[in-house]
Motif scaffolding. Structure first.
Motif, PDB file in Angstrom:
ATOM      1  N   UNK A 138      40.538  39.374  28.505  1.00  0.00           N
ATOM      2  CA  UNK A 138      40.659  38.814  29.848  1.00  0.00           C
ATOM      3  C   UNK A 138      41.020  39.909  30.849  1.00  0.00           C
ATOM      4  N   UNK A 139      41.961  40.783  30.476  1.00  0.00           N
ATOM      5  CA  UNK A 139      42.319  41.900  31.338  1.00  0.00           C
ATOM      6  C   UNK A 139      41.150  42.842  31.563  1.00  0.00           C
ATOM      7  N   UNK A 140      40.354  43.067  30.529  1.00  0.00           N
ATOM      8  CA  UNK A 140      39.178  43.937  30.641  1.00  0.00           C
ATOM      9  C   UNK A 140      38.217  43.421  31.701  1.00  0.00           C
ATOM     10  N   UNK A 141      37.900  42.136  31.633  1.00  0.00           N
ATOM     11  CA  UNK A 141      36.982  41.529  32.608  1.00  0.00           C
ATOM     12  C   UNK A 141      37.600  41.547  34.005  1.00  0.00           C
ATOM     13  N   UNK A 142      38.879  41.164  34.083  1.00  0.00           N
ATOM     14  CA  UNK A 142      39.541  41.139  35.379  1.00  0.00           C
ATOM     15  C   UNK A 142      39.610  42.507  36.019  1.00  0.00           C
ATOM     16  N   UNK A 143      39.910  43.546  35.241  1.00  0.00           N
ATOM     17  CA  UNK A 143      39.976  44.900  35.776  1.00  0.00           C
ATOM     18  C   UNK A 143      38.632  45.398  36.249  1.00  0.00           C
ATOM     19  N   UNK A 144      37.575  45.077  35.495  1.00  0.00           N
ATOM     20  CA  UNK A 144      36.231  45.497  35.884  1.00  0.00           C
ATOM     21  C   UNK A 144      35.813  44.856  37.208  1.00  0.00           C
ATOM     22  N   UNK A 145      35.997  43.544  37.306  1.00  0.00           N
ATOM     23  CA  UNK A 145      35.610  42.838  38.529  1.00  0.00           C
ATOM     24  C   UNK A 145      36.484  43.260  39.710  1.00  0.00           C
ATOM     25  N   UNK A 186      43.935  46.162  28.692  1.00  0.00           N
ATOM     26  CA  UNK A 186      42.561  45.725  28.933  1.00  0.00           C
ATOM     27  C   UNK A 186      42.151  45.947  30.376  1.00  0.00           C
ATOM     28  N   UNK A 187      43.065  45.681  31.313  1.00  0.00           N
ATOM     29  CA  UNK A 187      42.760  45.855  32.730  1.00  0.00           C
ATOM     30  C   UNK A 187      42.497  47.295  33.101  1.00  0.00           C
ATOM     31  N   UNK A 188      43.250  48.223  32.522  1.00  0.00           N
ATOM     32  CA  UNK A 188      43.036  49.647  32.799  1.00  0.00           C
ATOM     33  C   UNK A 188      41.650  50.083  32.337  1.00  0.00           C
TER      34      UNK A 188
END
Length: 258
Positions: free
Chosen positions: A135-142, A79-81
């Motif tokens: 959660x990783x998606x949002x964290x990676x974007x921010x 998700x973070x990537x």
């Protein structure tokens, strides 16, 4: 040499906090670079380049201490990537100031929840895997937008819902190294394809990045040991206080012209 030693000291101190509490390396490093007049995109690229190395060292150190939960690491990393690449692509066109108040409000709320929980007996439970990837998606974007959004978003949320702090920090830090590599690759592609023309500015901060890497890599094993040794309640309390301080500094700083 003076610049290198200054940033090495900053990288060491920032990684001690980040490796032990799961946040602050990006925030501290980005704030210092921006205060020196670094363009936001260059600051983010510089910090992520450093975090590829410091994050890898931190992730390996947490793995050696048994702080990484693999079932949590993988969805966070994937998700973070995705979020990091999206954030890196749109960094120059998205006005981060528009979403910053909402992010700071979320962080402050999570900080308060953690502080309240730390005054009681903390009932630990593993975070459901289905929520880790978003959660990783949002964290990676921010994180891509500001260079320091991963830890405050991901680690704070994990701890606030009951994930054991040392596993929240260890798994989050290990996944952050993968995210940093993806964001750095996005910036490289933007340079090669001509969509980003700050290459000369980026080269100018090579010494600073090298100092951050050197200090952060040295600090990583010590920070991972601290994360494993800290008792759960003081650990959660420290994370809550740090989050509130970071949110307050970012809210009050612009008002004071800092």
């Amino acid at each position: 040499m003076q610049d290198f030693l200054l940033f090495a000291a900053v990288g060491f101190a920032a990684q001690i906090v980040d490796g032990a509490l799961g946040m602050a390396f990006g925030v501290i490093s980005s704030t210092l670079l921006l205060s020196l007049g670094t363009p936001p995109a260059v600051a983010s690229a510089s910090v992520h380049a450093a975090k590829v190395f410091t994050g890898t060292a931190s992730g390996l150190s947490h793995l050696a201490q048994g702080n990484v939960r693999w079932s949590l690491f993988w969805p966070l990393a994937v998700g973070g990537v995705i979020g990091g690449v999206i954030g890196g692509v749109f960094l120059t066109s998205v006005d981060g100031d528009q979403i910053k108040p909402w992010v700071l409000g979320w962080l402050a709320l999570m900080g308060l929840i953690i502080l309240v929980r730390s005054t009681r007996e903390i009932r630990l439970r593993h975070v459901p895997i289905r929520g880790a990837a978003p959660l990783g998606l949002v964290g990676g974007f921010l994180d891509a937008l500001g260079g320091g959004g991963w830890g405050p978003t991901v680690t704070t949320t994990l701890v606030s819902v009951g994930e054991p702090p040392r596993q929240a920090v260890g798994s989050g830090n290990a996944a952050e190294a993968v995210v940093a590599a993806a964001v750095s690759t996005t910036f490289i592609v933007a340079l090669v394809t001509g969509h980003w023309r700050d290459l000369d500015d980026l080269r100018q901060y090579g010494t600073s990045v090298a100092g951050l890497i050197a200090g952060g890599v040295v600090a990583a094993p010590l920070a991972a040991h601290i994360a494993r040794a800290l008792p759960v309640q003081p650990f959660a309390w420290l994370i809550g206080v740090l989050i509130l301080l970071l949110a307050a500094i970012q809210l009050v700083g612009p008002l004071l012209g800092l």
